[in-house]
Design a protein around this motif. Structure first.
Motif, PDB file in Angstrom:
ATOM      1  N   ASN A 104       3.676  -1.463 -11.656  1.00  0.00           N
ATOM      2  CA  ASN A 104       2.787  -0.601 -10.876  1.00  0.00           C
ATOM      3  C   ASN A 104       3.302  -0.547  -9.439  1.00  0.00           C
ATOM      4  O   ASN A 104       2.982  -1.412  -8.625  1.00  0.00           O
ATOM      5  CB  ASN A 104       1.354  -1.124 -10.909  1.00  0.00           C
ATOM      6  CG  ASN A 104       0.408  -0.268 -10.083  1.00  0.00           C
ATOM      7  OD1 ASN A 104       0.789   0.760  -9.521  1.00  0.00           O
ATOM      8  ND2 ASN A 104      -0.830  -0.695  -9.978  1.00  0.00           N
ATOM      9  N   PRO A 105       4.103   0.466  -9.106  1.00  0.00           N
ATOM     10  CA  PRO A 105       4.681   0.550  -7.756  1.00  0.00           C
ATOM     11  C   PRO A 105       3.654   0.809  -6.655  1.00  0.00           C
ATOM     12  O   PRO A 105       3.988   0.779  -5.483  1.00  0.00           O
ATOM     13  CB  PRO A 105       5.671   1.715  -7.853  1.00  0.00           C
ATOM     14  CG  PRO A 105       5.443   2.381  -9.146  1.00  0.00           C
ATOM     15  CD  PRO A 105       4.562   1.523  -9.985  1.00  0.00           C
ATOM     16  N   PHE A 106       2.394   1.037  -7.038  1.00  0.00           N
ATOM     17  CA  PHE A 106       1.342   1.270  -6.059  1.00  0.00           C
ATOM     18  C   PHE A 106       0.440   0.053  -5.886  1.00  0.00           C
ATOM     19  O   PHE A 106      -0.638   0.151  -5.303  1.00  0.00           O
ATOM     20  CB  PHE A 106       0.514   2.499  -6.468  1.00  0.00           C
ATOM     21  CG  PHE A 106       1.367   3.719  -6.653  1.00  0.00           C
ATOM     22  CD1 PHE A 106       1.892   4.377  -5.558  1.00  0.00           C
ATOM     23  CD2 PHE A 106       1.675   4.174  -7.915  1.00  0.00           C
ATOM     24  CE1 PHE A 106       2.699   5.489  -5.718  1.00  0.00           C
ATOM     25  CE2 PHE A 106       2.478   5.285  -8.085  1.00  0.00           C
ATOM     26  CZ  PHE A 106       2.996   5.946  -6.983  1.00  0.00           C
ATOM     27  N   ALA A 143       3.297  -1.661   1.564  1.00  0.00           N
ATOM     28  CA  ALA A 143       1.971  -2.154   1.168  1.00  0.00           C
ATOM     29  C   ALA A 143       0.910  -1.673   2.152  1.00  0.00           C
ATOM     30  O   ALA A 143      -0.189  -1.279   1.749  1.00  0.00           O
ATOM     31  CB  ALA A 143       1.979  -3.682   1.092  1.00  0.00           C
ATOM     32  N   ASN A 144       1.250  -1.664   3.429  1.00  0.00           N
ATOM     33  CA  ASN A 144       0.302  -1.208   4.446  1.00  0.00           C
ATOM     34  C   ASN A 144       0.013   0.286   4.306  1.00  0.00           C
ATOM     35  O   ASN A 144      -1.124   0.718   4.507  1.00  0.00           O
ATOM     36  CB  ASN A 144       0.838  -1.519   5.844  1.00  0.00           C
ATOM     37  CG  ASN A 144      -0.183  -1.229   6.918  1.00  0.00           C
ATOM     38  OD1 ASN A 144      -1.313  -1.670   6.841  1.00  0.00           O
ATOM     39  ND2 ASN A 144       0.223  -0.474   7.920  1.00  0.00           N
ATOM     40  N   ARG A 145       1.012   1.079   3.950  1.00  0.00           N
ATOM     41  CA  ARG A 145       0.767   2.512   3.724  1.00  0.00           C
ATOM     42  C   ARG A 145      -0.135   2.720   2.508  1.00  0.00           C
ATOM     43  O   ARG A 145      -0.954   3.635   2.489  1.00  0.00           O
ATOM     44  CB  ARG A 145       2.091   3.257   3.538  1.00  0.00           C
ATOM     45  CG  ARG A 145       2.865   3.451   4.829  1.00  0.00           C
ATOM     46  CD  ARG A 145       4.023   4.412   4.680  1.00  0.00           C
ATOM     47  NE  ARG A 145       4.981   4.056   3.663  1.00  0.00           N
ATOM     48  CZ  ARG A 145       6.020   3.246   3.824  1.00  0.00           C
ATOM     49  NH1 ARG A 145       6.223   2.693   4.997  1.00  0.00           N
ATOM     50  NH2 ARG A 145       6.848   3.002   2.831  1.00  0.00           N
ATOM     51  N   LEU A 146       0.032   1.875   1.492  1.00  0.00           N
ATOM     52  CA  LEU A 146      -0.776   2.004   0.285  1.00  0.00           C
ATOM     53  C   LEU A 146      -2.212   1.516   0.489  1.00  0.00           C
ATOM     54  O   LEU A 146      -3.142   2.037  -0.128  1.00  0.00           O
ATOM     55  CB  LEU A 146      -0.138   1.220  -0.868  1.00  0.00           C
ATOM     56  CG  LEU A 146       1.159   1.793  -1.414  1.00  0.00           C
ATOM     57  CD1 LEU A 146       1.820   0.794  -2.359  1.00  0.00           C
ATOM     58  CD2 LEU A 146       0.888   3.113  -2.140  1.00  0.00           C
ATOM     59  N   ALA A 147      -2.376   0.494   1.315  1.00  0.00           N
ATOM     60  CA  ALA A 147      -3.706  -0.097   1.527  1.00  0.00           C
ATOM     61  C   ALA A 147      -3.893  -0.413   3.014  1.00  0.00           C
ATOM     62  O   ALA A 147      -3.871  -1.573   3.427  1.00  0.00           O
ATOM     63  CB  ALA A 147      -3.844  -1.359   0.683  1.00  0.00           C
ATOM     64  N   PRO A 148      -4.074   0.623   3.835  1.00  0.00           N
ATOM     65  CA  PRO A 148      -4.146   0.409   5.286  1.00  0.00           C
ATOM     66  C   PRO A 148      -5.358  -0.395   5.743  1.00  0.00           C
ATOM     67  O   PRO A 148      -5.363  -0.892   6.870  1.00  0.00           O
ATOM     68  CB  PRO A 148      -4.178   1.833   5.866  1.00  0.00           C
ATOM     69  CG  PRO A 148      -4.638   2.700   4.746  1.00  0.00           C
ATOM     70  CD  PRO A 148      -4.210   2.029   3.473  1.00  0.00           C
ATOM     71  N   ASN A 149      -6.350  -0.554   4.908  1.00  0.00           N
ATOM     72  CA  ASN A 149      -7.557  -1.291   5.298  1.00  0.00           C
ATOM     73  C   ASN A 149      -7.530  -2.755   4.882  1.00  0.00           C
ATOM     74  O   ASN A 149      -8.511  -3.468   5.096  1.00  0.00           O
ATOM     75  CB  ASN A 149      -8.800  -0.608   4.728  1.00  0.00           C
ATOM     76  CG  ASN A 149      -8.990   0.778   5.317  1.00  0.00           C
ATOM     77  OD1 ASN A 149      -8.694   1.003   6.489  1.00  0.00           O
ATOM     78  ND2 ASN A 149      -9.443   1.708   4.501  1.00  0.00           N
ATOM     79  N   LEU A 200       3.228  -6.046  -3.695  1.00  0.00           N
ATOM     80  CA  LEU A 200       4.212  -5.823  -2.628  1.00  0.00           C
ATOM     81  C   LEU A 200       4.022  -6.825  -1.495  1.00  0.00           C
ATOM     82  O   LEU A 200       4.992  -7.383  -0.980  1.00  0.00           O
ATOM     83  CB  LEU A 200       4.099  -4.391  -2.104  1.00  0.00           C
ATOM     84  CG  LEU A 200       4.425  -3.288  -3.108  1.00  0.00           C
ATOM     85  CD1 LEU A 200       4.057  -1.927  -2.533  1.00  0.00           C
ATOM     86  CD2 LEU A 200       5.879  -3.335  -3.518  1.00  0.00           C
ATOM     87  N   ASN A 201       2.776  -7.061  -1.110  1.00  0.00           N
ATOM     88  CA  ASN A 201       2.481  -8.043  -0.068  1.00  0.00           C
ATOM     89  C   ASN A 201       2.960  -9.429  -0.483  1.00  0.00           C
ATOM     90  O   ASN A 201       3.623 -10.128   0.279  1.00  0.00           O
ATOM     91  CB  ASN A 201       0.976  -8.064   0.207  1.00  0.00           C
ATOM     92  CG  ASN A 201       0.583  -9.125   1.204  1.00  0.00           C
ATOM     93  OD1 ASN A 201       0.904  -9.045   2.379  1.00  0.00           O
ATOM     94  ND2 ASN A 201      -0.113 -10.145   0.728  1.00  0.00           N
ATOM     95  N   ASN A 202       2.637  -9.809  -1.708  1.00  0.00           N
ATOM     96  CA  ASN A 202       3.004 -11.146  -2.175  1.00  0.00           C
ATOM     97  C   ASN A 202       4.507 -11.296  -2.330  1.00  0.00           C
ATOM     98  O   ASN A 202       5.064 -12.363  -2.050  1.00  0.00           O
ATOM     99  CB  ASN A 202       2.277 -11.456  -3.478  1.00  0.00           C
ATOM    100  CG  ASN A 202       0.783 -11.565  -3.271  1.00  0.00           C
ATOM    101  OD1 ASN A 202       0.310 -11.759  -2.159  1.00  0.00           O
ATOM    102  ND2 ASN A 202       0.028 -11.420  -4.340  1.00  0.00           N
TER     103      ASN A 202
END
Length: 140
Positions: A53-55, A83-89, A60-62
């Motif tokens: 799952n590339p999203f 990772a920040n672009r995918l989950a900015p919050n 990605l963070n880990n």
């Protein structure tokens, strides 16, 4: 009676299949490797999870955490930015990204000089030519 036994057998088969899938979840295995301090194996598992799952911002963070612990800060930074672009919050991802950026901004020229075997005079007082440890991205 035969149909009930057949149903129970089929249910048990499905249960055992779902249990084995969960046991082989690369994110779970990666977190276990990180907890054990095996950053190389953790990085591989998180890469596997990101391939599935590339999203998956957590994978990605880990993976970035595991790579940074191995000194691969450039790749870790790229993964944290994605990772920040995918989950900015996600506060943990933002904190890891900022921490690594700050560390790299302070130390990258010195790290490159050490890798080239050309120490920067006075770059690491009281440490010789050893750069400081990268920031601990994996916070408990």
């Amino acid at each position: 009676m035969r149909s009930i036994n057949h149903f129970v057998s089929a249910s048990l088969l499905m249960l055992s299949a779902s249990t084995s899938v969960y046991a082989q979840d690369p994110n779970v295995e990666g977190r276990n490797f990180l907890a054990e301090g095996n950053n190389s194996a953790a990085s591989k598992k998180f890469a596997e999870a990101a391939k599935i799952n590339p999203f998956d911002a957590s994978a990605l963070n880990n993976q970035a955490v595991a790579l940074a612990a191995q000194g691969d800060n450039e790749k870790a930074l790229n993964l944290l930015e994605r990772a920040n672009r995918l989950a900015p919050n996600r506060a943990d991802i933002v904190a890891n990204l900022n921490e690594l950026r700050n560390w790299m901004n302070r130390n990258t020229p010195q790290v490159l000089a050490v890798q080239r075997k050309a120490p920067v005079p006075g770059a690491y007082p009281n440490q010789g030519d050893i750069p400081p440890e990268p920031p601990p991205l994996w916070k408990k």
